[in-house]
Design a protein around this motif. Structure first.
Motif: not given
Length: 295
Positions: A159-182
């Protein structure tokens, strides 16, 4: 794996050592002259194929241009004794998609080479981190921590990727999410880049798991309270969340779409994708993103 000791172009041999070469994204047109020259002259050319990928056709074109290339995967890079042994006698070029120091793995390799007394040269390349933020039209100053959306491994999902997105958004910050390859997480081959529908499924699974466990670790620290608030907010907003899907950036088939998360499954498949999760937008950013709205 036995690594072939191929000579550089014209049979020339450069000074022994390790050269980490950034290929940039998508194909040879995005490589710098310095990168092409160094790769061509190297005695041994290794293509690191587990942190990011070029298409097979782009890789074949590169091999035609610079000479024979050997693919290496996670074990050869994270346990680089053979690579470093070769670099004591030959010039060894490790070809890395994007920038060669974007991943901690390659920084560690650089440090190991230096500790072994092996010259280690760096030739930087265009990174997806810089390319995407400018291409979509969002302010580079407003991006928070980057994350990677991973496949579920054996039914378990982080769940950590979604938690990173959540923390960024609540601080007004955009998030770049790379997508898994494997899908296996092993980094040993059979790469299968995550597609938009996979990303949607992964995010929804993360949200369900996070919702089920959201109050398990609450304590009185400010950070934990912020995480709790951010997690609640992202879960509540998920059905109305707009995202930017970026596909095959830097290549001739590059595409950008701005659409609701719930519609990611209708996006066309491609080679490599990444997601941008916008936070609060300025007027200019809003105008920039509207360009990518799917009709």
């Amino acid at each position: 794996m036995i690594l072939a000791k191929a000579k550089g172009a014209g049979g020339l041999s450069m000074t022994a050592g390790l050269i980490l070469i950034g290929l940039g994204p998508s194909g040879i047109s995005n490589m710098t002259r310095a990168a092409i020259s160094a790769a061509t002259q190297a005695d041994i050319r290794l293509y690191e194929a587990y942190t990011a990928l070029w298409s097979e056709s782009a890789l074949a074109q590169l091999e035609t241009e610079i000479g024979e290339i050997t693919k290496v995967m996670r074990p050869e890079v994270e346990e680089p004794s053979q690579m470093l042994s070769l670099a004591k006698e030959k010039s060894v070029a490790l070809l890395v998609v994007g920038d060669p120091l974007q991943a901690t793995t390659h920084v560690d390799l650089q440090l190991q080479a230096q500790e072994a007394g092996i010259d280690c040269e760096i030739i930087h390349g265009i990174s997806i981190t810089g390319l995407v933020t400018g291409a979509v039209g969002l302010s580079n100053y407003k991006f928070g921590r980057q994350t990677t959306l991973t496949y579920p491994y054996g039914g378990w999902i982080a769940t950590s990727p979604l938690e990173v997105i959540a923390l960024n958004r609540i601080q007004g910050l955009h998030t770049l999410c790379l997508l898994d390859l494997d899908p296996t997480g092993a980094g040993t081959g059979n790469q299968k880049p995550m597609q938009p529908e996979d990303a949607q499924t992964a995010i929804m699974a993360m949200a369900k798991k996070l919702e089920d466990s959201i109050d398990e670790d609450i304590n009185d620290s400010n950070l934990q309270r912020l995480k709790f608030e951010a997690s609640q907010k992202i879960i509540a907003e998920l059905n109305d969340l707009d995202v930017v899907i970026c596909t095959d950036m830097g290549g001739k088939n590059q595409s950008i779409s701005y659409l609701p998360l719930k519609d990611l499954h209708i996006c066309e498949t491609g080679g490599l994708h990444c997601l941008v999760i916008p936070a609060k937008l300025s007027e200019v950013e809003q105008k920039a993103l509207i360009r990518w709205t799917k009709q």
